[in-house]
Design a protein around this motif. Structure first.
Motif, short mmCIF file in Angstrom:
data_model
loop_
_atom_site.label_atom_id
_atom_site.label_comp_id
_atom_site.label_asym_id
_atom_site.label_seq_id
_atom_site.Cartn_x
_atom_site.Cartn_y
_atom_site.Cartn_z
N UNK A 212 37.80 -11.45 11.57
CA UNK A 212 37.83 -10.88 12.91
C UNK A 212 39.12 -11.27 13.65
N UNK A 216 40.19 -7.36 12.22
CA UNK A 216 39.28 -6.41 11.57
C UNK A 216 37.95 -6.34 12.32
N UNK B 72 36.61 -7.63 22.21
CA UNK B 72 36.17 -8.52 21.13
C UNK B 72 37.39 -9.17 20.48
N UNK B 73 37.17 -10.26 19.71
CA UNK B 73 38.31 -10.96 19.10
C UNK B 73 39.20 -10.06 18.26
N UNK B 74 38.60 -9.13 17.49
CA UNK B 74 39.43 -8.28 16.62
C UNK B 74 40.35 -7.39 17.45
N UNK B 77 43.16 -9.50 18.78
CA UNK B 77 44.12 -9.77 17.70
C UNK B 77 45.02 -8.56 17.48
N UNK B 78 44.44 -7.37 17.57
CA UNK B 78 45.22 -6.14 17.34
C UNK B 78 46.29 -5.91 18.40
N UNK B 103 46.41 -9.77 6.22
CA UNK B 103 46.81 -9.45 7.59
C UNK B 103 47.02 -7.93 7.70
N UNK B 104 46.79 -7.41 8.88
CA UNK B 104 46.88 -5.95 9.06
C UNK B 104 48.33 -5.48 8.90
N UNK B 105 48.50 -4.33 8.24
CA UNK B 105 49.84 -3.86 7.90
C UNK B 105 49.79 -2.38 7.60
#
Lengths: 332, 236
Positions: A212, A216, B72-74, B77-78, B103-105
């Protein structure tokens, strides 16, 4: 999605095994044995569905049989009403998937913890069991399909060739369809786990908070995997309805518990393990059923206890570990 | 300077206990801010509010002027916020490289490139193919930091990044944080005063859920009230 050599080999091997089984077994097995084998395969698919969502998504669904039963009942009711199974099959796949998505939405977006998730899913299948048992009267008829209460729907029509209701599949052909469905579902599950979605789902199982914090949406990934599990369980229900018939037993506690045992005995965290566990235990309990001296349920209980004590990781992971050790010992 | 993250009267209650009580602060672009205070001062609760793990009872949080209190945490983070928890939160079954690759990419190749760069930047490139579950605590802290850094966030929030580290590892972490600060704004929640002395520029002192004072590191450390709260004395 990147498919490594190992995954590709596993998929090819599974499809070859499925192809060989579909080709050879109908030639050598008697009709009764073949129908029994189709039941095993449909149950194997049910075990695979739970193995996927529990073993890789960390979702302990104690009521996977809810989607299994919904798939079977939807198929039977739709097939009777349509007089053709061509559209009954997609409908019977859609309904359990949608129910799984709806239930999953309530659980995951409601931030229900794992233990309660087990309780909720078990309760769902038991409510459906109770409900299906109470549908005995004429008032419980959907279109022209009576739900039949405790007796279920004995006249569940077998699959027919697409758009040709007069051309129904013989039990041998149903077996072939079941084996191929299992093989394809295994391949699809393997491929899903190689996609970004699959890898994130596994990461969520490993560490939900970290996934999270990496950005995600944990709820959405769990929901997606749970719905895929519902789809596969629904397909298992359709296949089961083709070789037995639909009845409230499909939702029962006995079935719900057995799926858990198959997955645990076969090996959680693997896809083939639950299928092997299912086949072995089913074969053993069927054999035990022929012996008057042993109660099959008692045998199943003892077997489960032994498995937990002797092979806590399950048969497949234990066998793999032993094999790897032997191979390393053989190295110079 | 533009404020990246701002809180306005943030409050977090747990029944009758007010863990965070009306905290307002602003973190600017490129800033290195340390949040300090003794145990129970409300630092970690404040951290969890900032990262969306707790929803504050009152007050608001803004990211570049946009209200993110309910996110929310996600979703936080985004926005470009890298978050490191106090206890290393990792994927023990994966190798360090596989974990950081999550990690997001935009593509697989991009993920691998960023992950390897992050690991090398933190001096743990040699651990790329080691299973995270088998690494020592200090190495695990660095792997988690690599996960946080890899997506190249605008702001990094670190909760007690040196917890459980040896003196040598702590000194190295201080160097790393100063280096990371050249590209990212950083908020460090910490109670290790030695570490804070090594990195701090602006310090916010928490006491009983409130901001006791906020000033340059030198001023804060010279203030007798700060020593008193650490010694458990009553402060006016």
């Amino acid at each position: 999605m990147t498919v490594n050599v190992r995954t590709a080999l596993q998929i090819v091997a599974a499809l070859i095994v499925a192809g060989l089984a579909a080709w050879l077994l109908p030639q050598y097995l008697e009709l009764f044995t073949l129908i029994n084998a189709t039941v095993f395969v449909s149950m194997g698919l049910l075990a695979l569905s739970l193995g996927l969502i529990w073993g890789f998504g960390g979702i302990l669904c104690f009521g996977q049989t809810a989607f299994f039963g919904i798939g079977g009942y939807t198929y039977a009711v739709a097939a009777i009403n349509f007089g053709d199974t061509t559209w009954a099959v997609p409908l019977a796949l859609l309904v359990p998937t949608a129910v799984a998505a709806a239930l999953g939405y309530l659980m995951f977006f409601g931030r229900i913890s794992d233990v309660y998730m087990g309780v909720i899913t078990l309760t769902t299948t038991l409510i459906l069991f109770k409900f299906a048992n109470s549908t005995a009267g004429d008032q419980w008829t959907i279109g022209t399909a009576p739900l039949g209460g405790f007796n279920g729907i004995p006249g569940t029509p077998p699959l027919n060739f697409p758009l040709d209701p007069s051309n129904q599949l013989a039990p041998e052909q149903v077996f072939v369809v079941a084996v191929l469905a299992l093989g394809i579902c295994y391949a699809v599950a393997k491929l899903i786990l190689r996609t970004r979605f699959g890898r994130v789902a596994v990461a969520i199982k490993e560490n939900e908070l970290r996934a999270e914090l990496l950005g995600y949406d944990v709820r959405l990934h769990k929901l997606g995997l749970f719905a895929i599990g519902g789809f596969m369980a629904g397909l298992a229900g359709i296949l089961f309805a083709n070789c037995v018939f639909v009845s409230p037993t499909m939702f029962s506690l006995s079935y719900a518990g057995q799926v858990i045992i198959w997955v645990l005995v076969g090996g959680i965290g693997t896809l083939v393990g639950p299928v092997i566990g299912c086949m072995l235990i089913q074969a053993l309990t069927t054999y035990a059923g022929t012996l008057s001296a042993i109660d099959p349920n008692l045998l199943l209980g003892v077997l489960f206890m032994l498995a937990v004590v002797v092979v806590p990781k399950g048969l497949l992971p234990t066998a793999t570990t032993i094999l790897l050790r032997l191979m390393r010992r053989g190295e110079p | 300077m533009t404020a990246l993250l701002t809180t306005e009267g943030l409050q977090m209650r747990f029944g009758g206990v007010v863990a965070v009580d009306g905290v307002s602060l602003a973190i600017n672009e490129g800033e290195l801010r340390c949040l300090i205070g003794p145990n129970g001062a409300g630092k970690s609760t404040f951290f969890k509010c900032l990262t969306g793990q707790y929803k504050p009872t009152a007050g608001r949080i803004f990211w570049r002027g946009k209200d993110i209190t309910a996110l929310d945490p996600f979703a936080i983070a985004r926005l470009g916020v890298g978050i490191k928890t106090q206890v290393p939160s990792l994927f023990d079954g994966l190798t360090a490289l596989e974990g950081v690759c999550l990690c997001r990419h935009s593509s697989e190749a991009e993920a691998k490139r960023r992950a390897m760069r992050a690991l090398e930047r933190l001096g743990i490139g040699a651990l790329a193919n080691r299973r995270v579950g088998l690494l020592a605590h200090g190495q695990r802290q660095l792997v988690e930091l690599a996960m946080v850094v890899a997506p190249e966030p605008d702001l990094i929030i670190l909760d007690e990044p040196t917890a459980g580290m040896s003196t040598e590892e702590t000194n190295r972490a201080a160097d790393l944080i100063r280096e990371l600060n050249q590209q990212h704004a950083i908020v460090v929640v910490e109670h290790d005063m030695q570490f804070i002395r090594a990195i701090a520029r602006t310090v916010t002192v928490f006491h009983q859920g409130r901001v006791l004072m906020e000033d340059s590191a030198a001023t804060v450390f010279a203030d007798p009230r700060v020593r008193d709260v650490y010694l458990g004395k009553a402060v006016a």
